[in-house]
Design an enzyme around this catalytic site. Structure first.
Site, PDB file in Angstrom:
ATOM      1  N   HIS A   7       0.667  -1.094  -0.095  1.00 23.96           N
ATOM      2  CA  HIS A   7       0.086  -0.029  -0.136  1.00 23.96           C
ATOM      3  C   HIS A   7       0.620   1.202   0.005  1.00 23.96           C
ATOM      4  O   HIS A   7       1.967   1.246   0.531  1.00 23.96           O
ATOM      5  CB  HIS A   7      -0.701  -0.261   1.185  1.00 23.96           C
ATOM      6  CG  HIS A   7      -2.185   1.014   1.213  1.00 23.96           C
ATOM      7  ND1 HIS A   7      -1.823   2.234   1.481  1.00 23.96           N
ATOM      8  CD2 HIS A   7      -3.313   0.699   0.533  1.00 23.96           C
ATOM      9  CE1 HIS A   7      -3.141   2.829   1.078  1.00 23.96           C
ATOM     10  NE2 HIS A   7      -4.011   1.635   0.758  1.00 23.96           N
TER      11      HIS A   7
ATOM     12  N   ASP B 287      -7.869  -5.283   0.059  1.00 28.98           N
ATOM     13  CA  ASP B 287      -8.518  -6.094  -1.141  1.00 28.98           C
ATOM     14  C   ASP B 287      -8.194  -7.686  -0.817  1.00 28.98           C
ATOM     15  O   ASP B 287      -8.647  -8.417  -1.655  1.00 28.98           O
ATOM     16  CB  ASP B 287      -8.029  -5.592  -2.336  1.00 28.98           C
ATOM     17  CG  ASP B 287      -8.497  -4.302  -2.701  1.00 28.98           C
ATOM     18  OD1 ASP B 287      -9.814  -4.275  -2.333  1.00 28.98           O
ATOM     19  OD2 ASP B 287      -7.800  -3.619  -3.317  1.00 28.98           O
TER      20      ASP B 287
HETATM   21  N1  ACO Z   1       3.996  -7.597  -4.914  1.00 29.12           N
HETATM   22  C1  ACO Z   1       5.283  -7.796  -4.932  1.00 29.12           C
HETATM   23  N2  ACO Z   1       6.226  -6.873  -4.808  1.00 29.12           N
HETATM   24  C2  ACO Z   1       5.563  -5.560  -4.495  1.00 29.12           C
HETATM   25  C3  ACO Z   1       4.309  -5.417  -4.326  1.00 29.12           C
HETATM   26  C4  ACO Z   1       3.553  -6.713  -4.550  1.00 29.12           C
HETATM   27  N3  ACO Z   1       2.091  -6.569  -4.047  1.00 29.12           N
HETATM   28  N4  ACO Z   1       3.754  -4.076  -4.008  1.00 29.12           N
HETATM   29  C5  ACO Z   1       5.056  -3.500  -3.840  1.00 29.12           C
HETATM   30  N5  ACO Z   1       5.954  -4.224  -4.292  1.00 29.12           N
HETATM   31  C6  ACO Z   1       7.211  -3.946  -4.312  1.00 29.12           C
HETATM   32  C7  ACO Z   1       7.871  -3.013  -5.605  1.00 29.12           C
HETATM   33  O1  ACO Z   1       8.077  -3.876  -6.745  1.00 29.12           O
HETATM   34  C8  ACO Z   1       8.840  -2.125  -5.003  1.00 29.12           C
HETATM   35  O2  ACO Z   1      10.069  -2.845  -5.077  1.00 29.12           O
HETATM   36  P1  ACO Z   1      11.516  -2.386  -5.139  1.00 29.12           P
HETATM   37  O3  ACO Z   1      11.685  -1.209  -4.038  1.00 29.12           O
HETATM   38  O4  ACO Z   1      12.454  -3.341  -5.169  1.00 29.12           O
HETATM   39  O5  ACO Z   1      11.380  -1.619  -6.530  1.00 29.12           O
HETATM   40  C9  ACO Z   1       8.316  -1.814  -3.768  1.00 29.12           C
HETATM   41  O6  ACO Z   1       7.612  -3.058  -3.176  1.00 29.12           O
HETATM   42  C10 ACO Z   1       7.563  -0.419  -3.595  1.00 29.12           C
HETATM   43  O7  ACO Z   1       6.425  -0.809  -4.260  1.00 29.12           O
HETATM   44  P2  ACO Z   1       5.893   0.493  -5.114  1.00 29.12           P
HETATM   45  O8  ACO Z   1       5.218  -0.241  -6.407  1.00 29.12           O
HETATM   46  O9  ACO Z   1       6.924   1.655  -5.357  1.00 29.12           O
HETATM   47  O10 ACO Z   1       4.642   1.147  -4.070  1.00 29.12           O
HETATM   48  P3  ACO Z   1       3.778   2.193  -4.557  1.00 29.12           P
HETATM   49  O11 ACO Z   1       3.324   2.840  -3.050  1.00 29.12           O
HETATM   50  O12 ACO Z   1       4.042   2.940  -5.577  1.00 29.12           O
HETATM   51  O13 ACO Z   1       2.507   1.072  -4.707  1.00 29.12           O
HETATM   52  C11 ACO Z   1       0.869  -0.411  -4.582  1.00 29.12           C
HETATM   53  C12 ACO Z   1       1.685   0.653  -3.867  1.00 29.12           C
HETATM   54  C13 ACO Z   1       0.329  -0.070  -6.138  1.00 29.12           C
HETATM   55  C14 ACO Z   1      -0.422  -0.614  -3.944  1.00 29.12           C
HETATM   56  C15 ACO Z   1       1.519  -1.753  -4.734  1.00 29.12           C
HETATM   57  O14 ACO Z   1       1.716  -2.274  -3.418  1.00 29.12           O
HETATM   58  C16 ACO Z   1       1.055  -2.721  -5.520  1.00 29.12           C
HETATM   59  O15 ACO Z   1       0.895  -2.994  -6.733  1.00 29.12           O
HETATM   60  N6  ACO Z   1       0.166  -3.950  -4.612  1.00 29.12           N
HETATM   61  C17 ACO Z   1      -0.576  -5.094  -5.485  1.00 29.12           C
HETATM   62  C18 ACO Z   1      -2.011  -4.355  -5.925  1.00 29.12           C
HETATM   63  C19 ACO Z   1      -2.738  -4.089  -5.015  1.00 29.12           C
HETATM   64  O16 ACO Z   1      -3.020  -4.823  -3.894  1.00 29.12           O
HETATM   65  N7  ACO Z   1      -3.458  -2.772  -4.813  1.00 29.12           N
HETATM   66  C20 ACO Z   1      -4.609  -2.476  -3.926  1.00 29.12           C
HETATM   67  C21 ACO Z   1      -4.031  -1.297  -3.249  1.00 29.12           C
HETATM   68  S1  ACO Z   1      -5.395  -0.967  -1.862  1.00 29.12           S
HETATM   69  C22 ACO Z   1      -6.230   0.156  -2.706  1.00 29.12           C
HETATM   70  O17 ACO Z   1      -6.176   0.763  -3.650  1.00 29.12           O
HETATM   71  C23 ACO Z   1      -7.801  -0.348  -2.400  1.00 29.12           C
END
Ligand code: ACO
Length: 434
Positions: free
Chosen positions: A312, A369
């Site tokens: 998140h 979620d």
């Molecule tokens: N699975 C694997 N790796 C992940 C995940 C995941 N679900 N989420 C983040 N990471 C990793 C990224 O690859 C990144 O790694 P790095 O530092 O080596 O490059 C690090 O964790 C940070 O992730 P970001 O994408 O930069 O974080 P951001 O804050 O931009 O994204 C997000 C947050 C979009 C929610 C992300 O965690 C994600 O894609 N989660 C899966 C989708 C999801 O569940 N979305 C619902 C969110 S809740 C809502 O909106 C209601």
């Protein structure tokens, strides 16, 4: 930049020889923000913050969120207390007014909602012109926007009571819109709302009943749906809410602004993740991959796989809504007597993640979620309707944030800056000379 120790209300910024005093704004929960409104005027510089992860676009009284500690409160009330003691419509009133309603106010509000649930009959033609295979979120966004055409009197600069009427219409009609989008997809007749039912009983009735037989909504299912809606009701400046505010900032009406919010929510990185989670769990269940093999793929950036429902932008701790839903999953599956293979896989994935360095270092925990889809599935809600229920829950949040924006004397049209990195001045070359 440094925060002045003697005058903590000021931050100092030095750019070259120029030093600027920037006021610090302190929120009621002690969170601070550096007020940079004069930065460009004074220095010519702008800030660079893709995704606005460090930027507050507004002062707000609606929702408090502390992602480090996993705290979520609507107008001061902890989400755990509201989940246990309140109802969705009471929470909707709370978010819009930032006070709990009195008994009379709540009764009046429930009555108003109940008597605005019907859709104009011409919406039947509107639905029939859309493909049955279309995703229900597309239908819901289109229908929410089309409300502006059916109620052309809804304007940005309406008096407060007209805006209230638009808010009531949206809250009341969205379950009808959601149910119609489902009925349209399966070719069954639309069912009128029934005033004897509660908010969530009504949407179940409109989705699952048909004109040929009696239908009684299951009270356990209606209660857990109400819980899901409460947990989704607001989440401060998330992607879809910021979209609603941005569209509203151009003085677009409430229906048009919320329609844009529905579209933003549909994205798989936002509300669309609830559908993606269940598809992921089913794929693991049916695809012969173990949870551990899937987790290895989720950690491997070249696989393009993410553990959906994890991570998140704001929570760097367990999402408090996921904690409530994890418990609700166990209760609901036990009470409805449903089998639990997908819950078992989800629990296994979570267990692996919570002990895995990749997830620990990046502070990735289950979000709202991760467990919600398992409950929707136990209630026989089709997978592509999951995000529609998220939208139904988020409706009071979108409405209250839109109203707050328009009551705020400091509100401005949203118009971020950029740092141009393209070609510098060059002159046009006719096509035959290129
Ligand atoms: N699975 C694997 N790796 C992940 C995940 C995941 N679900 N989420 C983040 N990471 C990793 C990224 O690859 C990144 O790694 P790095 O530092 O080596 O490059 C690090 O964790 C940070 O992730 P970001 O994408 O930069 O974080 P951001 O804050 O931009 O994204 C997000 C947050 C979009 C929610 C992300 O965690 C994600 O894609 N989660 C899966 C989708 C999801 O569940 N979305 C619902 C969110 S809740 C809502 O909106 C209601």
């Amino acid at each position: 930049m440094s925060t002045d120790a003697e005058t903590p209300k000021i931050a100092k910024l030095k750019i070259g020889d120029k030093e600027l005093d920037l006021p610090i704004i302190e929120g009621t929960e002690g969170n601070i923000a550096v007020d940079i409104r004069n930065l460009r005027k004074e220095t010519g510089a702008v800030t660079f913050d893709p995704g606005f992860g460090n930027t507050a676009g507004t002062l707000s009284k609606i929702t408090f969120l502390n992602g480090e500690e996993g705290i979520l409160r609507y107008s001061g009330y902890p989400i755990e207390e509201l989940a246990q003691k309140s109802t969705f419509l009471e929470v909707a009133w709370l978010l819009i007014h930032q006070e709990l309603p009195t008994a009379d106010q709540l009764e009046g509000f429930e009555h108003e909602i109940r008597y605005h649930t019907m859709l104009h009959e011409d919406f039947k033609r509107f639905f029939s012109s859309l493909p049955k295979e279309g995703h229900p979120m597309a239908l819901c966004a289109a229908t929410a926007s089309a409300l502006s055409a059916f109620y052309p009197d809804v304007k940005f600069d309406d008096p407060e009571e007209h805006r209230w009427k638009a808010a009531v219409r949206l809250l009341a009609k969205f379950p009808t819109i959601a149910a119609y989008s489902f009925k349209h997809s399966i070719g069954q007749p639309f069912m009128f709302p029934r005033n004897s039912f509660s908010y969530t009983e009504n949407v179940m009735h409109m989705m699952f009943s048909n004109p040929c037989e009696e239908y009684t909504p299951d009270p356990v299912a209606a209660k857990v749906l109400d819980l899901l809606l409460i947990l989704h009701a607001d989440h401060e400046q998330n992607c879809s809410t910021s979209t609603v505010r941005t569209v509203g900032s151009a003085q677009a009406n409430l229906f048009a602004s919320v329609s844009a919010g529905i579209s933003a929510l549909w994205g798989p990185l936002h509300g669309g993740a609830n559908q993606k989670v269940i598809e992921m769990l089913i794929a693991i269940h049916e695809g012969g991959k173990t949870a551990r093999q899937f987790m290895d793929m989720a950690k491997d950036k070249s696989s393009g796989v993410r553990l959906m429902g994890f991570g998140h932008r704001v929570y760097k701790n367990y999402d408090p809504r996921a904690k409530i839903l994890k418990k609700a999953c166990h209760d609901v599956l036990a009470r409805l007597g449903s089998s639990t293979p997908l819950l078992d896989i989800a629990l296994e994935l979570e267990e692996i993640a919570l002990h895995d360095d990749y997830f620990i270092q990046r502070k990735l925990y289950p979000n709202v979620d991760f467990y919600s889809g398992i409950i929707y599935q136990a209630l026989n809600i089709p997978i592509d309707m999951f995000t529609v229920f998220f939208a139904m829950g988020r409706m009071p949040g979108w409405i209250s944030q839109w109203l707050e924006f328009h009551r705020d004397p400091h509100s401005k049209i949203t118009r971020p800056r950029q740092i141009y990195m393209g070609a510098t001045l060059r002159h046009y070359v006719p096509v035959n000379e290129r």
